[in-house]
Design a protein around this motif. Structure first.
Motif, mmCIF file in Angstrom:
data_model
loop_
_atom_site.group_PDB
_atom_site.id
_atom_site.type_symbol
_atom_site.label_atom_id
_atom_site.label_comp_id
_atom_site.label_asym_id
_atom_site.label_seq_id
_atom_site.Cartn_x
_atom_site.Cartn_y
_atom_site.Cartn_z
ATOM 1 N N ARG A 67 10.476 -1.741 1.956
ATOM 2 C CA ARG A 67 10.528 -1.354 0.552
ATOM 3 C C ARG A 67 10.450 0.172 0.403
ATOM 4 O O ARG A 67 9.382 0.760 0.558
ATOM 5 C CB ARG A 67 9.366 -1.991 -0.213
ATOM 6 C CG ARG A 67 9.376 -3.499 -0.214
ATOM 7 C CD ARG A 67 8.190 -4.082 -0.977
ATOM 8 N NE ARG A 67 6.898 -3.518 -0.613
ATOM 9 C CZ ARG A 67 6.176 -3.909 0.435
ATOM 10 N NH1 ARG A 67 6.622 -4.851 1.244
ATOM 11 N NH2 ARG A 67 5.002 -3.376 0.672
ATOM 12 N N PRO A 68 11.589 0.814 0.095
ATOM 13 C CA PRO A 68 11.540 2.261 -0.156
ATOM 14 C C PRO A 68 11.043 2.533 -1.577
ATOM 15 O O PRO A 68 11.457 1.874 -2.527
ATOM 16 C CB PRO A 68 13.005 2.692 0.014
ATOM 17 C CG PRO A 68 13.803 1.473 -0.293
ATOM 18 C CD PRO A 68 12.946 0.281 0.076
ATOM 19 N N THR A 69 10.113 3.457 -1.710
ATOM 20 C CA THR A 69 9.585 3.837 -3.014
ATOM 21 C C THR A 69 9.382 5.349 -3.068
ATOM 22 O O THR A 69 9.215 5.999 -2.034
ATOM 23 C CB THR A 69 8.226 3.167 -3.314
ATOM 24 O OG1 THR A 69 7.290 3.559 -2.316
ATOM 25 C CG2 THR A 69 8.326 1.657 -3.324
ATOM 26 N N CYS A 70 9.394 5.887 -4.285
ATOM 27 C CA CYS A 70 9.062 7.307 -4.448
ATOM 28 C C CYS A 70 8.053 7.425 -5.589
ATOM 29 O O CYS A 70 7.807 6.458 -6.299
ATOM 30 C CB CYS A 70 10.316 8.141 -4.707
ATOM 31 S SG CYS A 70 11.207 7.737 -6.191
ATOM 32 N N SER A 71 7.461 8.598 -5.727
ATOM 33 C CA SER A 71 6.400 8.843 -6.712
ATOM 34 C C SER A 71 5.204 7.945 -6.473
ATOM 35 O O SER A 71 4.584 7.429 -7.389
ATOM 36 C CB SER A 71 6.923 8.637 -8.140
ATOM 37 O OG SER A 71 7.962 9.534 -8.390
ATOM 38 N N GLY A 72 4.856 7.721 -5.240
ATOM 39 C CA GLY A 72 3.815 6.810 -4.826
ATOM 40 C C GLY A 72 4.478 5.641 -4.178
ATOM 41 O O GLY A 72 5.671 5.473 -4.303
ATOM 42 N N PRO A 73 3.842 4.857 -3.422
ATOM 43 C CA PRO A 73 2.414 4.931 -3.158
ATOM 44 C C PRO A 73 2.079 6.076 -2.191
ATOM 45 O O PRO A 73 2.955 6.668 -1.599
ATOM 46 C CB PRO A 73 2.120 3.571 -2.514
ATOM 47 C CG PRO A 73 3.392 3.181 -1.844
ATOM 48 C CD PRO A 73 4.488 3.743 -2.721
ATOM 49 N N SER A 74 0.800 6.303 -2.081
ATOM 50 C CA SER A 74 0.317 7.363 -1.210
ATOM 51 C C SER A 74 0.196 6.846 0.226
ATOM 52 O O SER A 74 0.360 5.667 0.493
ATOM 53 C CB SER A 74 -1.036 7.852 -1.709
ATOM 54 O OG SER A 74 -1.968 6.784 -1.709
ATOM 55 N N VAL A 75 -0.103 7.767 1.136
ATOM 56 C CA VAL A 75 -0.293 7.430 2.547
ATOM 57 C C VAL A 75 -1.618 8.005 3.008
ATOM 58 O O VAL A 75 -1.877 9.198 2.826
ATOM 59 C CB VAL A 75 0.867 7.984 3.413
ATOM 60 C CG1 VAL A 75 0.592 7.775 4.890
ATOM 61 C CG2 VAL A 75 2.194 7.341 3.017
ATOM 62 N N ARG A 76 -2.452 7.157 3.599
ATOM 63 C CA ARG A 76 -3.705 7.627 4.213
ATOM 64 C C ARG A 76 -3.350 8.269 5.549
ATOM 65 O O ARG A 76 -2.813 7.612 6.430
ATOM 66 C CB ARG A 76 -4.643 6.458 4.491
ATOM 67 C CG ARG A 76 -5.244 5.813 3.302
ATOM 68 C CD ARG A 76 -6.160 4.635 3.738
ATOM 69 N NE ARG A 76 -6.564 3.867 2.586
ATOM 70 C CZ ARG A 76 -5.921 2.803 2.116
ATOM 71 N NH1 ARG A 76 -4.839 2.372 2.729
ATOM 72 N NH2 ARG A 76 -6.354 2.174 1.051
ATOM 73 N N THR A 77 -3.681 9.540 5.693
ATOM 74 C CA THR A 77 -3.379 10.210 6.959
ATOM 75 C C THR A 77 -4.638 10.526 7.754
ATOM 76 O O THR A 77 -4.545 11.056 8.858
ATOM 77 C CB THR A 77 -2.576 11.508 6.735
ATOM 78 O OG1 THR A 77 -3.346 12.406 5.941
ATOM 79 C CG2 THR A 77 -1.246 11.215 6.067
ATOM 80 N N GLY A 78 -5.770 10.202 7.215
ATOM 81 C CA GLY A 78 -7.034 10.434 7.901
ATOM 82 C C GLY A 78 -8.180 10.137 6.956
ATOM 83 O O GLY A 78 -7.977 9.828 5.778
ATOM 84 N N ILE A 79 -9.382 10.250 7.473
ATOM 85 C CA ILE A 79 -10.559 10.020 6.636
ATOM 86 C C ILE A 79 -10.618 11.119 5.588
ATOM 87 O O ILE A 79 -10.609 12.303 5.900
ATOM 88 C CB ILE A 79 -11.839 10.007 7.488
ATOM 89 C CG1 ILE A 79 -11.789 8.847 8.473
ATOM 90 C CG2 ILE A 79 -13.078 9.921 6.607
ATOM 91 C CD1 ILE A 79 -12.904 8.848 9.491
#
Length: 196
Positions: free
Chosen positions: A63-75
């Motif tokens: 599912r390609p999306t833009c303007s979110g969702p976000s991505v957790r890249t670390g704590i």
């Protein structure tokens, strides 16, 4: 509003706080950081990439999306790439991608180059991310960072006739489609000697 200190925001608090704020925000090492506004050109490129991927990935589970969702890249770090291809189970009220496989960033002249390198390093540290696509907004060129058995390799595409092959999701991104409707200030053939 109380003073927000470094490393003081949790992910939950971040999402609750930014829901009431103007503008776009990221959480970096627990600190609230405002994102630069985007230009029409930037938004058009993102829309073109989304349209290209959406048509190819419909019904595949990607599912390609833009303007979110976000991505957790670390704590304590939540990034908002320009585009995410997610293949995890959909949680309609979740603010983060479940299983981000591809992230795309349209580069910005207002963004510090160091910030772009930092983002790439953060995305590379996310085990689910297989590809990171960086697109130059001003010249027809892109870099695809691809995870492989040896680590990461980079593929540079220069020119409107080039096609970025994202085999991990079974899609291609023709640069002619990425820049559809946009004009360049330099002729295409003068770009060969320049790298992103």
């Amino acid at each position: 509003m109380s003073q927000i200190t470094r490393n003081s925001l949790t992910e939950h608090n971040f999402f609750a706080l930014v829901a009431g704020l103007e503008g776009r925000w990221e959480l970096i090492d627990g600190e609230l950081v405002m994102m630069a506004p985007t230009t029409q050109r930037h938004a058009n490129i993102v829309a073109n990439v989304l349209a290209t991927l959406h048509g190819q990935l419909r019904g595949t589970g990607y599912r390609p999306t833009c303007s979110g969702p976000s991505v957790r890249t670390g704590i304590g770090t939540i990034r908002y790439p320009d585009l995410v291809v997610d293949c995890g189970h959909r949680h309609d009220h979740e603010m983060c991608a479940t299983t981000p496989v591809v992230v795309c960033e349209v580069l910005s002249s207002s963004r510090d180059q160091f910030d772009t390198h930092l983002r790439v390093l953060e995305y590379r540290a996310v085990p689910d991310i297989a590809c990171i696509l960086l697109i130059d907004p001003d010249e027809p060129r892109a870099i695809l960072h691809r995870r492989d058995d040896a680590g990461w390799c980079d593929h540079l595409s220069i020119g409107l006739d080039q096609v970025v092959d994202i085999t991990e999701v079974g899609a291609t991104v023709p640069l002619r489609d990425v820049y559809d409707g946009l004009e360049f200030t330099q002729p295409d053939d003068t770009l060969r000697g320049h790298l992103c």
